[in-house]
Design a protein around this motif. Structure first.
Motif, PDB file in Angstrom:
ATOM      1  N   PRO A  75       0.732  -1.000   0.041  1.00  0.00           N
ATOM      2  CA  PRO A  75       0.008   0.041  -0.077  1.00  0.00           C
ATOM      3  C   PRO A  75       0.886   1.276  -0.165  1.00  0.00           C
ATOM      4  O   PRO A  75       2.145   1.129   0.365  1.00  0.00           O
ATOM      5  CB  PRO A  75      -0.908  -0.080   1.550  1.00  0.00           C
ATOM      6  N   ASP A  76       0.212   2.412  -0.463  1.00  0.00           N
ATOM      7  CA  ASP A  76       1.071   3.572  -0.308  1.00  0.00           C
ATOM      8  C   ASP A  76       1.551   3.868   0.979  1.00  0.00           C
ATOM      9  O   ASP A  76       0.724   3.800   2.158  1.00  0.00           O
ATOM     10  CB  ASP A  76       0.025   4.726  -0.702  1.00  0.00           C
ATOM     11  N   GLY A  77       2.724   4.430   1.150  1.00  0.00           N
ATOM     12  CA  GLY A  77       3.346   4.917   2.450  1.00  0.00           C
ATOM     13  C   GLY A  77       4.046   3.614   2.907  1.00  0.00           C
ATOM     14  O   GLY A  77       4.810   3.992   3.896  1.00  0.00           O
ATOM     15  N   PHE A  78       3.619   2.404   2.707  1.00  0.00           N
ATOM     16  CA  PHE A  78       4.372   1.286   3.481  1.00  0.00           C
ATOM     17  C   PHE A  78       5.666   0.991   2.758  1.00  0.00           C
ATOM     18  O   PHE A  78       6.030   1.075   1.752  1.00  0.00           O
ATOM     19  CB  PHE A  78       3.438   0.133   2.979  1.00  0.00           C
ATOM     20  N   GLU A  79       6.679   0.574   3.663  1.00  0.00           N
ATOM     21  CA  GLU A  79       7.744   0.192   3.234  1.00  0.00           C
ATOM     22  C   GLU A  79       8.015  -1.202   2.837  1.00  0.00           C
ATOM     23  O   GLU A  79       7.405  -2.293   3.559  1.00  0.00           O
ATOM     24  CB  GLU A  79       8.931   0.318   4.394  1.00  0.00           C
ATOM     25  N   GLU A  80       8.665  -1.565   1.893  1.00  0.00           N
ATOM     26  CA  GLU A  80       8.711  -2.993   1.271  1.00  0.00           C
ATOM     27  C   GLU A  80       9.897  -3.827   1.965  1.00  0.00           C
ATOM     28  O   GLU A  80      10.917  -3.258   1.840  1.00  0.00           O
ATOM     29  CB  GLU A  80       8.772  -3.255  -0.221  1.00  0.00           C
ATOM     30  N   THR A  81       9.633  -4.801   2.534  1.00  0.00           N
ATOM     31  CA  THR A  81      10.683  -5.643   3.185  1.00  0.00           C
ATOM     32  C   THR A  81      10.525  -7.093   2.496  1.00  0.00           C
ATOM     33  O   THR A  81       9.524  -7.264   1.846  1.00  0.00           O
ATOM     34  CB  THR A  81      10.554  -5.795   4.524  1.00  0.00           C
ATOM     35  N   GLU A  82      11.557  -7.916   2.687  1.00  0.00           N
ATOM     36  CA  GLU A  82      11.370  -9.279   2.161  1.00  0.00           C
ATOM     37  C   GLU A  82      10.160 -10.070   2.572  1.00  0.00           C
ATOM     38  O   GLU A  82       9.673 -10.628   1.763  1.00  0.00           O
ATOM     39  CB  GLU A  82      12.755 -10.151   2.547  1.00  0.00           C
ATOM     40  N   ASP A  83       9.785  -9.875   3.982  1.00  0.00           N
ATOM     41  CA  ASP A  83       8.729 -10.526   4.268  1.00  0.00           C
ATOM     42  C   ASP A  83       7.398 -10.073   4.546  1.00  0.00           C
ATOM     43  O   ASP A  83       6.325 -10.467   4.773  1.00  0.00           O
ATOM     44  CB  ASP A  83       9.079 -11.283   5.846  1.00  0.00           C
ATOM     45  N   ALA A  84       7.312  -8.589   4.496  1.00  0.00           N
ATOM     46  CA  ALA A  84       6.253  -7.828   4.662  1.00  0.00           C
ATOM     47  C   ALA A  84       6.180  -6.448   4.278  1.00  0.00           C
ATOM     48  O   ALA A  84       7.319  -5.899   3.705  1.00  0.00           O
ATOM     49  CB  ALA A  84       5.878  -7.688   6.245  1.00  0.00           C
ATOM     50  N   CYS A  85       5.072  -5.972   4.266  1.00  0.00           N
ATOM     51  CA  CYS A  85       4.968  -4.313   3.934  1.00  0.00           C
ATOM     52  C   CYS A  85       4.795  -3.756   5.247  1.00  0.00           C
ATOM     53  O   CYS A  85       3.852  -3.915   5.959  1.00  0.00           O
ATOM     54  CB  CYS A  85       3.604  -4.191   3.142  1.00  0.00           C
ATOM     55  N   VAL A  86       5.673  -2.828   5.592  1.00  0.00           N
ATOM     56  CA  VAL A  86       5.760  -2.211   7.007  1.00  0.00           C
ATOM     57  C   VAL A  86       5.383  -0.959   7.034  1.00  0.00           C
ATOM     58  O   VAL A  86       5.602  -0.103   6.010  1.00  0.00           O
ATOM     59  CB  VAL A  86       7.277  -2.447   7.434  1.00  0.00           C
ATOM     60  N   PRO A  87       4.408  -0.884   7.936  1.00  0.00           N
ATOM     61  CA  PRO A  87       3.801   0.734   7.856  1.00  0.00           C
ATOM     62  C   PRO A  87       4.940   1.671   8.391  1.00  0.00           C
ATOM     63  O   PRO A  87       5.877   1.327   8.898  1.00  0.00           O
ATOM     64  CB  PRO A  87       2.758   0.767   9.170  1.00  0.00           C
ATOM     65  N   PRO A  88       4.716   2.913   8.334  1.00  0.00           N
ATOM     66  CA  PRO A  88       5.871   4.031   8.293  1.00  0.00           C
ATOM     67  C   PRO A  88       6.234   4.022   9.871  1.00  0.00           C
ATOM     68  O   PRO A  88       7.500   4.021   9.937  1.00  0.00           O
ATOM     69  CB  PRO A  88       4.941   5.272   7.978  1.00  0.00           C
ATOM     70  N   ALA A  89       5.466   3.859  10.814  1.00  0.00           N
ATOM     71  CA  ALA A  89       5.844   3.848  12.383  1.00  0.00           C
ATOM     72  C   ALA A  89       6.892   2.737  12.597  1.00  0.00           C
ATOM     73  O   ALA A  89       7.712   3.069  13.212  1.00  0.00           O
ATOM     74  CB  ALA A  89       4.712   4.016  13.170  1.00  0.00           C
ATOM     75  N   GLU A  90       6.132   1.459  12.064  1.00  0.00           N
ATOM     76  CA  GLU A  90       7.263   0.463  12.433  1.00  0.00           C
ATOM     77  C   GLU A  90       8.459   0.535  12.032  1.00  0.00           C
ATOM     78  O   GLU A  90       9.593  -0.111  12.378  1.00  0.00           O
ATOM     79  CB  GLU A  90       6.248  -0.723  12.012  1.00  0.00           C
ATOM     80  N   ALA A  91       8.750   0.971  10.486  1.00  0.00           N
ATOM     81  CA  ALA A  91       9.717   1.051   9.877  1.00  0.00           C
ATOM     82  C   ALA A  91      10.827   2.014  10.652  1.00  0.00           C
ATOM     83  O   ALA A  91      11.924   1.643  10.699  1.00  0.00           O
ATOM     84  CB  ALA A  91       9.535   1.648   8.529  1.00  0.00           C
ATOM     85  N   GLU A  92      10.213   3.044  11.302  1.00  0.00           N
ATOM     86  CA  GLU A  92      11.038   3.945  12.077  1.00  0.00           C
ATOM     87  C   GLU A  92      11.618   3.238  13.309  1.00  0.00           C
ATOM     88  O   GLU A  92      13.051   3.436  13.512  1.00  0.00           O
ATOM     89  CB  GLU A  92      10.370   5.259  12.686  1.00  0.00           C
ATOM     90  N   VAL A  93      10.976   2.653  14.055  1.00  0.00           N
ATOM     91  CA  VAL A  93      11.465   1.451  15.099  1.00  0.00           C
ATOM     92  C   VAL A  93      12.609   0.692  14.681  1.00  0.00           C
ATOM     93  O   VAL A  93      13.523   0.661  15.469  1.00  0.00           O
ATOM     94  CB  VAL A  93      10.121   1.074  15.807  1.00  0.00           C
ATOM     95  N   THR A  94      12.191   0.075  13.517  1.00  0.00           N
ATOM     96  CA  THR A  94      13.125  -0.945  13.027  1.00  0.00           C
ATOM     97  C   THR A  94      14.545  -0.241  12.724  1.00  0.00           C
ATOM     98  O   THR A  94      15.437  -0.736  13.366  1.00  0.00           O
ATOM     99  CB  THR A  94      12.468  -1.571  11.963  1.00  0.00           C
ATOM    100  N   GLU A  95      14.625   0.928  12.315  1.00  0.00           N
ATOM    101  CA  GLU A  95      15.733   1.406  11.964  1.00  0.00           C
ATOM    102  C   GLU A  95      16.481   1.906  13.343  1.00  0.00           C
ATOM    103  O   GLU A  95      17.650   1.802  13.354  1.00  0.00           O
ATOM    104  CB  GLU A  95      15.432   2.915  11.327  1.00  0.00           C
ATOM    105  N   GLU A  96      15.764   2.367  14.458  1.00  0.00           N
ATOM    106  CA  GLU A  96      16.296   2.797  15.680  1.00  0.00           C
ATOM    107  C   GLU A  96      17.020   1.648  16.517  1.00  0.00           C
ATOM    108  O   GLU A  96      18.020   1.558  17.192  1.00  0.00           O
ATOM    109  CB  GLU A  96      15.252   3.371  16.703  1.00  0.00           C
ATOM    110  N   GLU A  97      16.347   0.367  16.191  1.00  0.00           N
ATOM    111  CA  GLU A  97      16.842  -0.967  16.859  1.00  0.00           C
ATOM    112  C   GLU A  97      17.990  -1.597  16.035  1.00  0.00           C
ATOM    113  O   GLU A  97      18.358  -2.618  16.463  1.00  0.00           O
ATOM    114  CB  GLU A  97      15.612  -1.825  17.197  1.00  0.00           C
ATOM    115  N   SER A  98      18.410  -0.891  15.202  1.00  0.00           N
ATOM    116  CA  SER A  98      19.299  -1.758  14.182  1.00  0.00           C
ATOM    117  C   SER A  98      20.734  -1.582  14.928  1.00  0.00           C
ATOM    118  O   SER A  98      21.001  -0.721  15.562  1.00  0.00           O
ATOM    119  CB  SER A  98      19.472  -1.029  12.808  1.00  0.00           C
ATOM    120  N   PRO A  99      21.472  -2.789  14.668  1.00  0.00           N
ATOM    121  CA  PRO A  99      22.864  -2.508  15.472  1.00  0.00           C
ATOM    122  C   PRO A  99      23.869  -1.453  14.867  1.00  0.00           C
ATOM    123  O   PRO A  99      23.509  -0.606  14.025  1.00  0.00           O
ATOM    124  CB  PRO A  99      23.572  -3.819  14.703  1.00  0.00           C
ATOM    125  N   THR A 100      24.567  -0.958  16.190  1.00  0.00           N
ATOM    126  CA  THR A 100      25.362   0.285  15.918  1.00  0.00           C
ATOM    127  C   THR A 100      26.264  -0.020  14.799  1.00  0.00           C
ATOM    128  O   THR A 100      26.840  -0.716  14.586  1.00  0.00           O
ATOM    129  CB  THR A 100      25.893   0.622  17.361  1.00  0.00           C
TER     130      THR A 100
END
Length: 411
Positions: free
Chosen positions: A378-403
C-alpha cells in the motif's frame, strides 16, 4: 584577410545559378510539325466560322459585291481570317504563318473548290507534315488492320495521322494480338465477324469511336448481347474532316468471365476454358479450392486459416489461445497459463480471489491482470522481504538496528 575573400568567391557559383534563366523545357513538350500545322488549320477554320455572316461593312453591300466580288470569297475576308490566326506572343505560329501565307492565299483564291479540305491539301499534301487518319509514317502507309478501322477499332495505331510511328497496334484493355482482334485472359468474345470484334470484360470498357454513319448493328442488337451501350454526343471532329464526326459509344459490360475462369466462352463458372489459380475443375465447373481444409495447414500454430474465393488468409489467434480454429477466445484449442475454459471460451483467472492467497507477505495488496496478477505494498508502506511495513514500524526498526562501526576519523 584572405579567408573572407575565399568565402566571397565561394558564393559566386551560387549567385550565378540564381541569376541564370531556367532550363528550356524538354523537346517532348514541343509541338510536332503536324500539331503546329493542325493548329493553324483549326484556327483558319474557326476564322471562317467567325466571318461567315459578315459583309464588306460599307454603305452599299449589294453594289460592292457586284462591283468587287462576293465578300464570302474576297481577299478582304481572307485578310480578316489571317489577322486572327496567331497571338502576337506566339512566335512559332507567326513564323509559320509568314512562311506559308502564300500557300493559304493560293488555296483561298484558286484551289478551295477543287480541294475543299484545307487540312488534307495544306498539312498532308502540300507541307507533308501530317497523314490522313488511319495512316502513319513518312509515306502515310495504312495502319495495321487498314486505314478505315485501324487495329479493329480496339486499339491505337502508333503514329496515326502523323509522319511518325510504325503503324503497330497498342490494344485497349481486354484485347490482344497483332490487330487487337483477340480477347485477353478474363474476357470472352461476345461478337466477332468480318468487320468487328468485341470482347466482354468486367466493368467499363473504353469508349468506342465510329465515323458517322454508325455501323450497321443497331443499339438494340448490341444491348441484346449482354451489353448496355450508351451513345454520347458528337464530341470530336477529326482534323480536316468537318463532315466526318466521331460519335462516342461507351460500353457498360455485364459480368463476363466468372472470377473462377482464366479463359472462358461465357459468363458462368461452367464456361471456363481454364480455371484461375485457386480454383479447380470439378464436374465441368471451376470451384474454389479450400486451402484451409488441406492435410497440412497453410498457417502457423498461432494463426487460423480463413478461406476466401481463390485463396486464403492467415489470421492471428486470440491472445488467450494456444492454437485456435477461428476468431475470438471461443475458438481456442487450449488456453495460455492464467486463463481457464469457462462457458466454452478461455477466460482470465482472478488469482486475487482464490482461496489460497496469491500474495503472501503481510499487508500486501493483490491486483489481477489479464493472465496474471501483481503484488504491491500500500501507499506509504515500506517493502521488506517478508512484509509491507507501516511507516511507524519502519522508524522503530531503524532505531533498533545494530550500531554502525565508528568512522575512521574517530579511531
Amino acid at each position: 584577410m584572405h579567408p573572407p575573400r575565399r568565402a566571397a568567391l565561394g558564393l559566386l557559383p551560387l549567385l550565378l545559378l540564381l541569376l541564370l534563366p531556367p532550363p528550356a523545357p524538354e523537346a517532348a513538350n514541343k509541338p510536332t510539325p503536324c500539331q503546329r500545322c493542325q493548329g493553324l488549320v483549326d484556327k483558319f477554320n474557326q476564322g471562317m466560322v467567325d466571318t461567315a455572316k459578315k459583309n464588306f461593312g460599307g454603305g452599299n453591300t449589294a453594289w460592292e459585291e457586284k462591283t468587287l466580288s462576293k465578300y464570302e470569297f474576297s481577299e478582304i475576308r481572307l485578310l480578316e481570317i489571317l489577322e486572327g490566326l496567331c497571338d502576337s506572343s506566339d512566335f512559332e505560329c507567326n513564323q509559320m504563318l509568314e512562311a506559308q501565307e502564300e500557300h493559304l492565299e493560293a488555296w483561298w483564291l484558286q484551289l478551295k473548290n477543287e480541294y475543299p479540305d484545307l487540312f488534307e491539301w495544306f498539312c498532308v499534301k502540300t507541307l507533308k507534315a501530317c497523314c490522313l487518319p488511319g495512316t502513319y509514317g513518312p509515306d502515310c502507309l495504312g495502319c495495321q488492320g487498314g486505314s478505315q478501322r485501324p487495329c479493329s477499332g480496339n486499339g491505337h495505331c502508333s503514329g496515326d495521322g502523323s509522319r511518325q510511328g510504325d503503324g503497330s497496334c497498342q490494344c485497349h484493355v481486354g484485347y490482344q494480338g497483332l490487330l487487337c482482334a483477340d480477347c485477353m485472359d478474363g474476357y470472352f468474345s461476345s461478337l466477332r465477324n468480318e468487320t468487328h470484334s468485341f470482347c466482354t470484360g468486367r466493368g467499363y470498357d473504353r469508349p468506342l469511336r465510329f465515323l458517322n454513319p454508325s455501323p450497321s448493328l443497331s443499339l438494340g442488337h448490341w444491348r441484346g448481347m449482354r451489353h448496355v451501350w450508351i451513345r454520347g454526343r458528337n464530341t470530336h471532329t477529326q482534323p480536316g474532316y468537318s463532315s466526318r464526326v466521331w460519335t462516342e459509344y461507351a460500353r457498360l459490360s455485364l459480368p463476363a468471365c466468372d472470377e473462377s475462369c482464366k479463359t472462358c466462352s461465357g459468363p458462368t463458372n461452367r464456361d471456363c476454358g481454364e480455371c484461375e489459380v485457386g480454383w479447380v475443375l470439378e464436374e465441368d465447373a471451376c470451384v474454389d479450392v479450400d486451402e484451409c481444409a488441406a492435410e497440412t495447414p497453410p498457417c502457423s500454430a498461432a494463426q487460423f486459416c480463413k478461406n476466401v474465393n481463390g485463396s486464403y488468409t492467415c489470421e492471428e489467434c486470440d491472445s488467450s489461445c494456444v492454437g485456435c480454429t477461428g476468431e475470438g477466445p471461443g475458438n481456442c484449442k487450449d488456453c495460455i497459463p492464467g486463463y481457464v475454459r469457462e462457458l466454452g471460451q478461455c477466460a482470465d483467472v482472478d488469482e486475487c480471489s482464490l482461496a489460497e492467497k496469491a500474495c503472501v507477505r503481510k499487508n500486501e495488496n493483490c491486483y489481477n491482470t489479464p493472465g496474471s496478477y501483481v503484488c504491491v505494498c500500500p501507499d506509504g508502506f515500506e517493502e521488506t522481504e517478508d512484509a509491507c511495513v507501516p511507516p511507524a514500524e519502519a522508524e522503530v526498526t531503524e532505531e533498533e538496528s545494530p550500531t554502525q562501526p565508528p568512522a575512521r576519523e574517530d579511531l
